[in-house]
Design an enzyme around this catalytic site. Structure first.
Site, PDB file in Angstrom:
ATOM      1  N   HIS A   1       7.276  -5.543  -2.557  1.00  0.00           N
ATOM      2  CA  HIS A   1       6.421  -6.724  -2.681  1.00  0.00           C
ATOM      3  C   HIS A   1       5.459  -6.478  -3.840  1.00  0.00           C
ATOM      4  CE1 HIS A   1       3.594  -9.839  -1.960  1.00  0.00           C
ATOM      5  NE2 HIS A   1       2.674  -9.060  -1.422  1.00  0.00           N
TER       6      HIS A   1
ATOM      7  N   CYS B   1       3.192 -12.193   3.192  1.00  0.00           N
ATOM      8  CA  CYS B   1       3.950 -11.556   2.108  1.00  0.00           C
ATOM      9  C   CYS B   1       5.188 -10.824   2.616  1.00  0.00           C
ATOM     10  CB  CYS B   1       3.065 -10.597   1.327  1.00  0.00           C
ATOM     11  SG  CYS B   1       1.686 -11.446   0.561  1.00  0.00           S
TER      12      CYS B   1
ATOM     13  N   ASN C   1       0.681 -11.924  -7.450  1.00  0.00           N
ATOM     14  CA  ASN C   1       1.228 -11.842  -6.098  1.00  0.00           C
ATOM     15  C   ASN C   1       1.602 -13.251  -5.634  1.00  0.00           C
ATOM     16  OD1 ASN C   1       1.608 -11.708  -3.340  1.00  0.00           O
ATOM     17  ND2 ASN C   1      -0.177 -10.417  -2.942  1.00  0.00           N
TER      18      ASN C   1
HETATM   19  N1  ACO Z   1     -13.339  -8.257 -11.982  1.00  0.00           N
HETATM   20  C1  ACO Z   1     -14.312  -7.361 -12.203  1.00  0.00           C
HETATM   21  N2  ACO Z   1     -14.857  -6.597 -11.230  1.00  0.00           N
HETATM   22  C2  ACO Z   1     -14.371  -6.784  -9.986  1.00  0.00           C
HETATM   23  C3  ACO Z   1     -13.356  -7.708  -9.689  1.00  0.00           C
HETATM   24  C4  ACO Z   1     -12.851  -8.462 -10.764  1.00  0.00           C
HETATM   25  N3  ACO Z   1     -11.872  -9.381 -10.588  1.00  0.00           N
HETATM   26  N4  ACO Z   1     -13.079  -7.648  -8.373  1.00  0.00           N
HETATM   27  C5  ACO Z   1     -13.894  -6.722  -7.852  1.00  0.00           C
HETATM   28  N5  ACO Z   1     -14.680  -6.206  -8.818  1.00  0.00           N
HETATM   29  C6  ACO Z   1     -15.704  -5.183  -8.704  1.00  0.00           C
HETATM   30  C7  ACO Z   1     -16.272  -5.097  -7.313  1.00  0.00           C
HETATM   31  O1  ACO Z   1     -17.303  -6.047  -7.140  1.00  0.00           O
HETATM   32  C8  ACO Z   1     -16.773  -3.684  -7.296  1.00  0.00           C
HETATM   33  O2  ACO Z   1     -17.993  -3.646  -7.957  1.00  0.00           O
HETATM   34  P1  ACO Z   1     -19.230  -2.807  -7.335  1.00  0.00           P
HETATM   35  O3  ACO Z   1     -18.740  -1.375  -7.328  1.00  0.00           O
HETATM   36  O4  ACO Z   1     -20.332  -3.088  -8.279  1.00  0.00           O
HETATM   37  O5  ACO Z   1     -19.415  -3.354  -5.950  1.00  0.00           O
HETATM   38  C9  ACO Z   1     -15.765  -2.923  -8.156  1.00  0.00           C
HETATM   39  O6  ACO Z   1     -15.104  -3.916  -8.948  1.00  0.00           O
HETATM   40  C10 ACO Z   1     -14.742  -2.169  -7.369  1.00  0.00           C
HETATM   41  O7  ACO Z   1     -14.227  -3.025  -6.345  1.00  0.00           O
HETATM   42  P2  ACO Z   1     -13.097  -2.558  -5.380  1.00  0.00           P
HETATM   43  O8  ACO Z   1     -12.870  -3.616  -4.351  1.00  0.00           O
HETATM   44  O9  ACO Z   1     -13.410  -1.170  -4.913  1.00  0.00           O
HETATM   45  O10 ACO Z   1     -11.837  -2.490  -6.382  1.00  0.00           O
HETATM   46  P3  ACO Z   1     -10.444  -1.870  -6.124  1.00  0.00           P
HETATM   47  O11 ACO Z   1     -10.173  -0.789  -7.078  1.00  0.00           O
HETATM   48  O12 ACO Z   1     -10.213  -1.595  -4.654  1.00  0.00           O
HETATM   49  O13 ACO Z   1      -9.480  -3.068  -6.504  1.00  0.00           O
HETATM   50  C11 ACO Z   1      -8.169  -4.806  -5.489  1.00  0.00           C
HETATM   51  C12 ACO Z   1      -9.570  -4.308  -5.805  1.00  0.00           C
HETATM   52  C13 ACO Z   1      -7.423  -5.007  -6.789  1.00  0.00           C
HETATM   53  C14 ACO Z   1      -8.315  -6.133  -4.752  1.00  0.00           C
HETATM   54  C15 ACO Z   1      -7.411  -3.763  -4.622  1.00  0.00           C
HETATM   55  O14 ACO Z   1      -8.230  -3.367  -3.544  1.00  0.00           O
HETATM   56  C16 ACO Z   1      -6.115  -4.292  -4.080  1.00  0.00           C
HETATM   57  O15 ACO Z   1      -5.183  -4.579  -4.816  1.00  0.00           O
HETATM   58  N6  ACO Z   1      -6.005  -4.398  -2.762  1.00  0.00           N
HETATM   59  C17 ACO Z   1      -4.783  -4.926  -2.146  1.00  0.00           C
HETATM   60  C18 ACO Z   1      -4.890  -6.417  -2.129  1.00  0.00           C
HETATM   61  C19 ACO Z   1      -3.583  -7.081  -1.806  1.00  0.00           C
HETATM   62  O16 ACO Z   1      -2.539  -6.613  -2.181  1.00  0.00           O
HETATM   63  N7  ACO Z   1      -3.677  -8.224  -1.127  1.00  0.00           N
HETATM   64  C20 ACO Z   1      -2.565  -9.045  -0.844  1.00  0.00           C
HETATM   65  C21 ACO Z   1      -1.680  -8.509   0.208  1.00  0.00           C
HETATM   66  S1  ACO Z   1      -0.302  -9.474   0.369  1.00  0.00           S
HETATM   67  C22 ACO Z   1      -0.490 -10.890   1.363  1.00  0.00           C
HETATM   68  O17 ACO Z   1      -0.089 -10.905   2.491  1.00  0.00           O
HETATM   69  C23 ACO Z   1      -1.183 -12.112   0.846  1.00  0.00           C
END
Ligand code: ACO
Length: 338
Positions: free
Chosen positions: A261, A119, A291
């Protein structure tokens, strides 16, 4: 400024372009496949829909449309381009896709190569290309950021599949002997933390003859520890932006735009709050594309140039971050066609 820097040429962004697939997948549609909901995705990420390449369009076609738009805005003939850098982690050929784009857009005098930095790829490619302009070895270059992550997403993993989309963005950049609109940049890598976001080769081996074997050329799907990536982004992006602003004695209040980004709205909001940048100066189209990896920054830039939000001489703070881990920031001014 050192004597050496004074002798360097300046860099101007004179055209932009973008392309996204026709096929749209909404959050509600994703909820038909994995256990998720529109409400969860929108509140945790800011994403409502993403565009996915299907059978009707290829990756190279998408890159070529973005590139052609940028050179058309710049008023260039394709044969006057000397270099094409395609920032991508998802070429349609592991030997590279840049040369295919070069051929498709008729840039017959351009050397073309791919650059991979996930990214952060667009920013890394822009800075790399700028060096050829600064040292006078080239006059016109095209920088494309494009990815087709949909091919590498595990569509049954709700923790990652909701985040990504496909897209391409491009900028036409030329050298100038009296202005410089790449005001500064900083780029970083840290492979020791890279395990939280990978698209690695599978560990499958087969025998060649006798005891000799080889690793089969297959890749796994995207593996992501979302929380670790989130923490990395909200720590490193403000830090590198702060360093860059201080280095150039620029106060965040004099920025016209913050163009990060587009990974997660909460990351964008956290950085904007840290620098007291009002919402009206924060560029985001994440809701419609998700993304798109190396494409997010030029895709957003092109949208805001074409709808006339970004004007000539506007000062933009931009930052890319992602797998590697890799991250970077740049201070740029939009110039527009000469
Ligand atoms: N729908 C419903 N529930 C979900 C989903 C979903 N799509 N995804 C996860 N959950 C659940 C999890 O299972 C968890 O449930 P649990 O508590 O029963 O275990 C709960 O939601 C919370 O999960 P978290 O992982 O703590 O959620 P968080 O608030 O951290 O959000 C997210 C997750 C959106 C992925 C966030 O961590 C994020 O945006 N991280 C950055 C990711 C990113 O930007 N990646 C790309 C980088 S760029 C590149 O180089 C490709």
């Amino acid at each position: 400024m050192t004597e050496k820097q004074k002798n360097q040429l300046g860099v101007l962004l004179v055209g932009s372009g973008s392309a996204t697939p026709m096929q749209k997948i909404t959050n509600d549609q994703l909820a038909l496949r994995v256990d998720t909901s529109d409400e969860w995705i929108r509140t945790r990420t800011g994403i409502s829909e993403r565009k996915i390449l299907g059978k009707d369009q290829s990756f190279v076609e998408m890159c070529s449309i973005a590139g052609l738009q940028a050179i058309s805005m710049a008023g260039w003939k394709p044969e006057t381009i000397e270099l094409i850098i395609l920032a991508t982690s998802t070429p349609d050929d592991l030997f590279g896709s840049a040369a295919k784009v070069q051929s498709a857009i008729g840039a017959k005098n351009a050397v073309a190569f791919d650059l991979t930095a996930a990214c952060s790829g667009f920013l890394f490619a822009l800075v790399t290309g700028a060096q050829y302009l600064r040292n006078g070895s080239m006059k016109r270059i095209l920088v494309i950021g494009a990815d087709q992550l949909s091919s590498w997403v595990d569509w049954d993993d709700r923790k990652s599949c909701v985040l990504f989309g496909d897209g391409a963005g491009a900028v036409a950049v030329e050298s100038s002997d009296n202005k410089d609109h790449l005001i500064g940049f900083k780029l970083r890598s840290d492979g020791s933390r890279g395990d939280c976001l990978t698209l690695g080769k599978t560990k499958e081996f087969q025998s060649i003859v006798q005891q000799n074997n080889f690793q089969i050329g297959n890749f796994d799907s995207i593996q992501m520890n979302g929380q670790e990536v989130y923490k990395f982004a909200v720590r490193e992006v403000p830090a590198i932006l702060d360093e860059l602003l201080k280095m150039h004695h620029i106060d965040s209040s004099s920025l016209d735009w913050l163009l990060l980004h587009q990974a997660n709205k909460r990351i964008i909001d956290a950085v904007a709050t840290r620098f007291k940048i009002p919402k009206s100066k924060v560029l985001s189209n994440l809701a419609f594309y998700g993304n798109t990896s190396a494409a997010t920054i030029p895709l957003m830039l092109d949208e805001a140039v074409r709808d006339k939000r970004i004007k000539s001489n506007d000062l933009i703070a931009t930052s890319g971050f992602g797998a590697g881990l890799s991250w970077g920031a740049a201070l740029i001014k939009w110039h527009g066609p000469i």
